[in-house]
Write a protein that holds these residues in place. Structure first.
Motif, PDB file in Angstrom:
ATOM      1  N   PRO A  16      16.139   1.151   2.609  1.00 15.90           N
ATOM      2  CA  PRO A  16      15.964   2.301   1.711  1.00 15.90           C
ATOM      3  C   PRO A  16      14.514   2.802   1.683  1.00 15.90           C
ATOM      4  N   LEU A  17      13.560   1.890   1.740  1.00 18.38           N
ATOM      5  CA  LEU A  17      12.154   2.282   1.736  1.00 18.38           C
ATOM      6  C   LEU A  17      11.796   3.009   3.030  1.00 18.38           C
ATOM      7  N   ALA A  18      12.170   2.439   4.168  1.00 17.85           N
ATOM      8  CA  ALA A  18      11.879   3.072   5.456  1.00 17.85           C
ATOM      9  C   ALA A  18      12.531   4.445   5.547  1.00 17.85           C
ATOM     10  N   ASP A  19      13.794   4.526   5.132  1.00 13.45           N
ATOM     11  CA  ASP A  19      14.498   5.803   5.169  1.00 13.45           C
ATOM     12  C   ASP A  19      13.875   6.805   4.197  1.00 13.45           C
ATOM     13  N   GLY A  20      13.393   6.323   3.058  1.00 10.77           N
ATOM     14  CA  GLY A  20      12.712   7.196   2.098  1.00 10.77           C
ATOM     15  C   GLY A  20      11.415   7.749   2.665  1.00 10.77           C
ATOM     16  N   PHE A  21      10.646   6.894   3.354  1.00  9.67           N
ATOM     17  CA  PHE A  21       9.429   7.375   4.015  1.00  9.67           C
ATOM     18  C   PHE A  21       9.783   8.445   5.048  1.00  9.67           C
ATOM     19  N   ALA A  22      10.809   8.180   5.845  1.00 13.87           N
ATOM     20  CA  ALA A  22      11.219   9.143   6.880  1.00 13.87           C
ATOM     21  C   ALA A  22      11.629  10.466   6.239  1.00 13.87           C
TER      22      ALA A  22
END
Length: 126
Positions: free
Chosen positions: A20-26
């Motif tokens: 979720p964090l990586a996808d949020g950054f993206a």
């Protein structure tokens, strides 16, 4: 009048096992940058290429430490900026060859955008 080439969109590789964090950054970066996500060091190695301009790298990955992956990126000679993004505070004697160290949690999506923008504007001769 000749067509001028379009400026190349910078590419950001986000490496974090917290999906979720990586996808949020993206998601936060996708309007301005080409984004790639990797949730393991193996996926990061597969995604890393010469057109990657910035890597946002977590220190704790399930298959290899982010520190080790950073060493591999530097040893491979990729011309990219690397920001460590970690919940761990940097140690005083840290010998990490990173361009920036960001401590989680980051204060919103603006912090991520600002960090990437700063890394892209980073002057090598500083």
């Amino acid at each position: 009048m000749p067509d001028l080439p379009m400026p190349e969109t910078p590419t950001v590789l986000i490496v974090d096992d917290n999906r979720p964090l990586a996808d949020g950054f993206a998601q936060a970066l996708h309007d301005e940058y080409e984004t790639l996500t990797a949730y393991t060091a193996r996926e990061a190695r597969e995604s890393l290429h010469e057109d990657v301009d910035v890597v946002l790298l977590d220190r704790r990955l399930p298959d290899t430490s982010g520190d080790r992956l950073l060493e591999e990126i530097r040893a491979s000679g990729y011309d990219c900026r690397v920001a460590i993004v970690s919940a761990e505070e940097p140690t005083d004697g840290s010998d990490l060859d990173c361009d920036r160290y960001l401590t989680k949690p980051l204060s919103g999506v603006d912090a991520v955008r600002r960090a990437v923008s700063d890394l892209l504007d980073f002057d090598v001769s500083h």
